[in-house]
Design a protein around this motif. Sequence first.
Motif, PDB file in Angstrom:
ATOM      1  N   GLY A 194       0.817  -1.214   0.000  1.00  0.00           N
ATOM      2  CA  GLY A 194       0.000   0.000   0.000  1.00  0.00           C
ATOM      3  C   GLY A 194       0.844   1.255   0.000  1.00  0.00           C
ATOM      4  O   GLY A 194       0.556   2.218  -0.723  1.00  0.00           O
ATOM      5  N   VAL A 195       1.893   1.274   0.805  1.00  0.00           N
ATOM      6  CA  VAL A 195       2.789   2.435   0.829  1.00  0.00           C
ATOM      7  C   VAL A 195       3.461   2.609  -0.524  1.00  0.00           C
ATOM      8  O   VAL A 195       3.542   3.727  -1.055  1.00  0.00           O
ATOM      9  N   LEU A 196       3.922   1.515  -1.100  1.00  0.00           N
ATOM     10  CA  LEU A 196       4.585   1.608  -2.407  1.00  0.00           C
ATOM     11  C   LEU A 196       3.630   2.128  -3.478  1.00  0.00           C
ATOM     12  O   LEU A 196       4.015   2.933  -4.332  1.00  0.00           O
ATOM     13  N   LEU A 197       2.377   1.690  -3.430  1.00  0.00           N
ATOM     14  CA  LEU A 197       1.391   2.181  -4.401  1.00  0.00           C
ATOM     15  C   LEU A 197       1.073   3.661  -4.163  1.00  0.00           C
ATOM     16  O   LEU A 197       0.920   4.423  -5.128  1.00  0.00           O
ATOM     17  N   CYS A 198       0.968   4.061  -2.904  1.00  0.00           N
ATOM     18  CA  CYS A 198       0.690   5.471  -2.607  1.00  0.00           C
ATOM     19  C   CYS A 198       1.807   6.375  -3.108  1.00  0.00           C
ATOM     20  O   CYS A 198       1.551   7.474  -3.598  1.00  0.00           O
ATOM     21  N   LEU A 199       3.034   5.911  -2.972  1.00  0.00           N
ATOM     22  CA  LEU A 199       4.152   6.747  -3.388  1.00  0.00           C
ATOM     23  C   LEU A 199       4.375   6.718  -4.895  1.00  0.00           C
ATOM     24  O   LEU A 199       5.154   7.509  -5.414  1.00  0.00           O
ATOM     25  N   ALA A 200       3.700   5.822  -5.588  1.00  0.00           N
ATOM     26  CA  ALA A 200       3.785   5.790  -7.051  1.00  0.00           C
ATOM     27  C   ALA A 200       2.812   6.796  -7.678  1.00  0.00           C
ATOM     28  O   ALA A 200       2.929   7.103  -8.852  1.00  0.00           O
ATOM     29  N   ILE A 201       1.869   7.309  -6.891  1.00  0.00           N
ATOM     30  CA  ILE A 201       0.845   8.217  -7.418  1.00  0.00           C
ATOM     31  C   ILE A 201       1.382   9.615  -7.727  1.00  0.00           C
ATOM     32  O   ILE A 201       1.129  10.151  -8.806  1.00  0.00           O
TER      33      ILE A 201
ATOM     34  N   PRO B  82       9.510  14.295  -3.167  1.00  0.00           N
ATOM     35  CA  PRO B  82      10.711  14.830  -2.528  1.00  0.00           C
ATOM     36  C   PRO B  82      11.829  13.799  -2.480  1.00  0.00           C
ATOM     37  O   PRO B  82      11.612  12.606  -2.710  1.00  0.00           O
ATOM     38  N   ALA B  83      13.006  14.251  -2.133  1.00  0.00           N
ATOM     39  CA  ALA B  83      14.187  13.386  -2.166  1.00  0.00           C
ATOM     40  C   ALA B  83      14.100  12.213  -1.192  1.00  0.00           C
ATOM     41  O   ALA B  83      14.583  11.132  -1.472  1.00  0.00           O
ATOM     42  N   GLY B  84      13.480  12.361  -0.040  1.00  0.00           N
ATOM     43  CA  GLY B  84      13.413  11.292   0.955  1.00  0.00           C
ATOM     44  C   GLY B  84      12.529  10.123   0.562  1.00  0.00           C
ATOM     45  O   GLY B  84      12.516   9.089   1.234  1.00  0.00           O
ATOM     46  N   THR B  85      11.797  10.274  -0.520  1.00  0.00           N
ATOM     47  CA  THR B  85      10.884   9.219  -0.947  1.00  0.00           C
ATOM     48  C   THR B  85      11.636   7.947  -1.329  1.00  0.00           C
ATOM     49  O   THR B  85      11.129   6.845  -1.130  1.00  0.00           O
ATOM     50  N   VAL B  86      12.824   8.070  -1.841  1.00  0.00           N
ATOM     51  CA  VAL B  86      13.628   6.905  -2.208  1.00  0.00           C
ATOM     52  C   VAL B  86      13.923   6.058  -0.975  1.00  0.00           C
ATOM     53  O   VAL B  86      13.888   4.828  -1.032  1.00  0.00           O
TER      54      VAL B  86
ATOM     55  N   SER C 166       7.373  14.845   5.813  1.00  0.00           N
ATOM     56  CA  SER C 166       8.175  15.771   5.024  1.00  0.00           C
ATOM     57  C   SER C 166       7.660  15.838   3.591  1.00  0.00           C
ATOM     58  O   SER C 166       7.662  16.906   2.973  1.00  0.00           O
ATOM     59  N   GLY C 167       7.213  14.685   3.060  1.00  0.00           N
ATOM     60  CA  GLY C 167       6.649  14.670   1.715  1.00  0.00           C
ATOM     61  C   GLY C 167       5.378  15.494   1.610  1.00  0.00           C
ATOM     62  O   GLY C 167       5.128  16.143   0.589  1.00  0.00           O
ATOM     63  N   ILE C 168       4.565  15.480   2.662  1.00  0.00           N
ATOM     64  CA  ILE C 168       3.348  16.301   2.672  1.00  0.00           C
ATOM     65  C   ILE C 168       3.720  17.777   2.671  1.00  0.00           C
ATOM     66  O   ILE C 168       3.146  18.574   1.925  1.00  0.00           O
ATOM     67  N   ILE C 169       4.694  18.129   3.486  1.00  0.00           N
ATOM     68  CA  ILE C 169       5.101  19.535   3.579  1.00  0.00           C
ATOM     69  C   ILE C 169       5.716  20.009   2.267  1.00  0.00           C
ATOM     70  O   ILE C 169       5.426  21.103   1.793  1.00  0.00           O
ATOM     71  N   ASP C 170       6.547  19.169   1.651  1.00  0.00           N
ATOM     72  CA  ASP C 170       7.235  19.574   0.423  1.00  0.00           C
ATOM     73  C   ASP C 170       6.346  19.538  -0.810  1.00  0.00           C
ATOM     74  O   ASP C 170       6.424  20.425  -1.654  1.00  0.00           O
ATOM     75  N   SER C 171       5.518  18.497  -0.933  1.00  0.00           N
ATOM     76  CA  SER C 171       4.743  18.357  -2.168  1.00  0.00           C
ATOM     77  C   SER C 171       3.263  18.670  -1.996  1.00  0.00           C
ATOM     78  O   SER C 171       2.596  18.990  -2.971  1.00  0.00           O
ATOM     79  N   GLY C 172       2.742  18.534  -0.782  1.00  0.00           N
ATOM     80  CA  GLY C 172       1.326  18.807  -0.558  1.00  0.00           C
ATOM     81  C   GLY C 172       0.416  17.748  -1.145  1.00  0.00           C
ATOM     82  O   GLY C 172      -0.794  17.960  -1.261  1.00  0.00           O
ATOM     83  N   ASN C 173       0.951  16.591  -1.518  1.00  0.00           N
ATOM     84  CA  ASN C 173       0.155  15.544  -2.146  1.00  0.00           C
ATOM     85  C   ASN C 173      -0.558  14.712  -1.084  1.00  0.00           C
ATOM     86  O   ASN C 173       0.034  14.309  -0.086  1.00  0.00           O
ATOM     87  N   ALA C 174      -1.835  14.428  -1.325  1.00  0.00           N
ATOM     88  CA  ALA C 174      -2.642  13.665  -0.367  1.00  0.00           C
ATOM     89  C   ALA C 174      -2.213  12.197  -0.273  1.00  0.00           C
ATOM     90  O   ALA C 174      -2.517  11.535   0.716  1.00  0.00           O
ATOM     91  N   ALA C 175      -1.504  11.691  -1.273  1.00  0.00           N
ATOM     92  CA  ALA C 175      -1.050  10.302  -1.231  1.00  0.00           C
ATOM     93  C   ALA C 175      -0.108  10.068  -0.057  1.00  0.00           C
ATOM     94  O   ALA C 175      -0.058   8.970   0.496  1.00  0.00           O
ATOM     95  N   PHE C 176       0.604  11.106   0.350  1.00  0.00           N
ATOM     96  CA  PHE C 176       1.498  10.972   1.491  1.00  0.00           C
ATOM     97  C   PHE C 176       0.728  10.832   2.799  1.00  0.00           C
ATOM     98  O   PHE C 176       1.219  10.225   3.752  1.00  0.00           O
ATOM     99  N   TRP C 177      -0.488  11.412   2.859  1.00  0.00           N
ATOM    100  CA  TRP C 177      -1.320  11.220   4.050  1.00  0.00           C
ATOM    101  C   TRP C 177      -1.686   9.760   4.220  1.00  0.00           C
ATOM    102  O   TRP C 177      -1.619   9.198   5.318  1.00  0.00           O
ATOM    103  N   VAL C 178      -2.093   9.137   3.141  1.00  0.00           N
ATOM    104  CA  VAL C 178      -2.446   7.717   3.201  1.00  0.00           C
ATOM    105  C   VAL C 178      -1.204   6.894   3.549  1.00  0.00           C
ATOM    106  O   VAL C 178      -1.267   5.968   4.359  1.00  0.00           O
ATOM    107  N   ALA C 179      -0.075   7.275   2.966  1.00  0.00           N
ATOM    108  CA  ALA C 179       1.174   6.563   3.245  1.00  0.00           C
ATOM    109  C   ALA C 179       1.559   6.679   4.721  1.00  0.00           C
ATOM    110  O   ALA C 179       2.079   5.720   5.303  1.00  0.00           O
ATOM    111  N   ILE C 180       1.289   7.826   5.346  1.00  0.00           N
ATOM    112  CA  ILE C 180       1.597   7.980   6.772  1.00  0.00           C
ATOM    113  C   ILE C 180       0.809   6.973   7.596  1.00  0.00           C
ATOM    114  O   ILE C 180       1.355   6.309   8.480  1.00  0.00           O
ATOM    115  N   PHE C 181      -0.478   6.850   7.329  1.00  0.00           N
ATOM    116  CA  PHE C 181      -1.296   5.917   8.106  1.00  0.00           C
ATOM    117  C   PHE C 181      -0.876   4.469   7.863  1.00  0.00           C
ATOM    118  O   PHE C 181      -0.883   3.652   8.782  1.00  0.00           O
ATOM    119  N   LEU C 182      -0.489   4.150   6.640  1.00  0.00           N
ATOM    120  CA  LEU C 182       0.013   2.806   6.365  1.00  0.00           C
ATOM    121  C   LEU C 182       1.346   2.558   7.064  1.00  0.00           C
ATOM    122  O   LEU C 182       1.599   1.448   7.561  1.00  0.00           O
TER     123      LEU C 182
END
Length: 159
Positions: free
Chosen positions: A29-36, A41-45, A105-121
């Motif tokens: 689930g996290v991997l799919l969220c981060l593919a969206i 941001p750089a820390g996503t890797v 950090s991804g939410i702060i840098d990109s503002g993408n909602a997929a990072f919110w889901v990734a946080i909960f996962l």
Amino acid sequence: VKMALPRGTSRLGEYPHLLDIVNIFLACGVLLCLAIPVTVPAGTVIIYLICLLSLLTSMIYCGIVIWELDTPSFHVCNLKLPVIVYGTALFMGIMHFITIWLCLSGIIDSGNAAFWVAIFLCIGSTTVQGVKFAAHFRQWQQDSREAGFDFPSSNYGSS
């Protein structure tokens, strides 16, 4: 023609082994969220690598359970399986805790909602790894007591 599944597949639905199945779904689930997101941001890797490592360790442990290799005689480099499992669970729990902050950090840098889901996962993965650590640590303590090793008691203040 009916193919028989290994006997260990039914054990994957039992308590400590079920945590690995849940962790596989959470890591995917996290991997799919981060593919969206289009830009990340750089820390996503680092999040990708931690989730892939977690996915790999859970799949290896599921394979050990399915093929019933988790016997008392199974060990790697003089370490028994419960010690290996609770050690990797502790390590992966710490790593997943780090991914929570990287997702924030991804939410702060990109503002993408997929990072919110990734946080909960990632919070779910951290919890799963913590419960898995506790379960296998208790198993290791029980095995050690049966082998004759007595853990010191913590009776502080008693005379």
